[in-house]
Design an enzyme around this catalytic site. Structure first.
Site, short mmCIF file in Angstrom:
data_model
loop_
_atom_site.label_atom_id
_atom_site.label_comp_id
_atom_site.label_asym_id
_atom_site.label_seq_id
_atom_site.Cartn_x
_atom_site.Cartn_y
_atom_site.Cartn_z
N ALA A 186 40.68 67.67 9.98
CA ALA A 186 40.55 67.19 11.23
C ALA A 186 40.52 69.58 11.31
O ALA A 186 40.80 69.95 10.50
CB ALA A 186 41.53 67.04 12.06
N LYS A 187 40.56 69.72 12.31
CA LYS A 187 40.31 71.46 12.62
C LYS A 187 42.17 72.06 12.18
O LYS A 187 42.31 72.85 11.13
CB LYS A 187 40.07 71.93 13.46
CG LYS A 187 38.76 71.68 14.93
CD LYS A 187 38.01 72.81 13.49
CE LYS A 187 38.02 74.14 14.51
NZ LYS A 187 37.35 73.70 16.22
N ARG A 188 43.27 71.18 12.56
CA ARG A 188 44.64 71.72 12.53
C ARG A 188 45.34 71.89 11.44
O ARG A 188 45.78 72.13 10.52
CB ARG A 188 45.12 70.32 12.94
CG ARG A 188 44.92 68.89 12.39
CD ARG A 188 46.45 68.20 13.51
NE ARG A 188 45.96 66.83 13.52
CZ ARG A 188 45.01 65.98 14.35
NH1 ARG A 188 43.85 66.69 14.91
NH2 ARG A 188 44.69 64.91 13.01
N ASP A 189 44.11 70.76 10.51
CA ASP A 189 44.27 71.23 9.13
C ASP A 189 44.29 72.48 7.98
O ASP A 189 44.25 72.58 7.09
CB ASP A 189 43.55 70.37 8.20
CG ASP A 189 43.67 68.81 8.18
OD1 ASP A 189 45.12 68.26 8.16
OD2 ASP A 189 42.82 67.69 8.63
N GLY A 190 43.54 73.38 9.17
CA GLY A 190 43.58 75.26 8.26
C GLY A 190 42.14 75.42 8.40
O GLY A 190 41.59 75.48 8.82
#
Ligand code: GLU
Length: 310
Positions: A242-246
């Site tokens: 997901a986007k929050r993974d970096g």
């Protein structure tokens, strides 16, 4: 009459939902969809699944990112938001054949209902399937109806290039949500059928939807497509990337100094189709493409480390 004659010669497609930027997992699936199509002599179509969850500007960025990887598609881009009357006509046709029913259930009611004997786990329990006219009139006063398919099978088998024959559950799934939005399962099948798509390549999170969709295709008089459900890309914890993974989008990676060619190279390496750091094009990858040799395991992508095998 202004009849639109659609080109229905065999085609593959990529069908992104414009809810945000594509991450490297989506891009990898798109590359595979392109390779499956071009190595089997199919046209390649782009379909924007914009019936809901649309983020401003996402479609433009998604298409630009796909083009930056070298992916090309037959114009015009198909947009589901422009095809609502087609979906409505198909639902009306199924209704005229007695193949649908109105459903007034809330999510909660479906979860709480005792399931029908032998019904697959999570299947629609059949609550509204056989309402009397009086009951239906009564319910209509309290809640708008969703339209469900009156399925006459409980499972269906599809053929998948990576998974082989796959048999999965079919229930009375929703065709039109109670806010009037055509359901994903309906729109996919209507569009694939109308545009000659006979090869569906997508993430394997959708494998369990394929039997429902293939069954619906047969009800519409079409032959179900050949499927290839390809492994997902996961984060270091084994969850869906997901986007929050970096740094996972083309824009993020560009900021880190990896350009589109570098991303294509990383994707190719993850597929066992290039050496680490080797520069490749889709033409080169097409010449090396062998579905039988594709990895069957997810790719674990750790931003900053170029992704490591699972
Ligand atoms: N729009 C779906 C997604 O982005 C894909 C649907 C499909 O390929 O059938 O996950």
């Amino acid at each position: 009459m202004g009849t639109v004659v659609l080109d229905v010669t065999p085609a593959g497609r990529f069908a992104p939902s414009p809810s945000g930027d594509l991450h490297i997992g989506n891009l990898r699936t798109a590359v595979l969809a392109d390779l499956f199509a071009r190595t089997s002599g199919r046209r390649f179509l782009m379909r924007v699944e914009d019936l809901d969850r649309v983020r401003e500007g996402a479609e433009e960025r998604q298409l630009a990112d796909l083009a930056a990887l070298g992916i090309r598609w037959a114009e015009p881009v198909i947009r589901q938001s422009e095809r609502r009357d087609v979906y409505a006509a198909v639902v009306d046709g199924l209704t005229a054949e007695g193949r649908t029913f109105e459903c007034f259930c809330t999510r909660r009611e479906i979860l709480d209902a005792p399931s029908a004997p032998h019904a697959p786990l999570g299947a629609y329990p059949g609550t509204c399937r056989d309402l009397t006219d009086a009951e239906r009139d009564e319910r209509r006063r309290t809640r708008p109806a969703a339209i469900r398919l009156r399925a006459d099978v409980t499972e269906f088998t599809v053929h998948d290039a990576l998974h082989g024959p796959f048999t999965g559950d079919v229930d009375d799934f929703v065709l039109r949500r109670n806010d009037g939005t055509p359901a994903y399962n309906l729109a996919v099948v209507v569009d694939d059928t109308a545009t000659g798509v006979d090869q569906v390549v997508r993430g394997d999170d959708l494998l369990s939807s394929a039997p429902r969709q293939a069954y619906l295709a047969t009800l519409l008089g079409a032959t179900p497509p050949e499927y290839a459900h390809v492994p997902m890309v996961l984060n270091r914890y084994g969850a869906r990337l997901a986007k929050r993974d970096g740094a996972v989008t083309l824009a993020d990676l560009a900021e880190q100094g990896v350009d589109a060619a570098g991303v294509l190279s990383m994707i190719a390496t993850s597929l066992g189709m290039a050496d680490q750091g080797e520069s490749v094009t889709l033409d080169i990858l097409a010449s090396r493409f062998d579905p039988a040799r594709l990895p069957r395991e997810p790719w674990v992508f750790v931003p900053g480390h170029g992704g490591v095998p699972a």
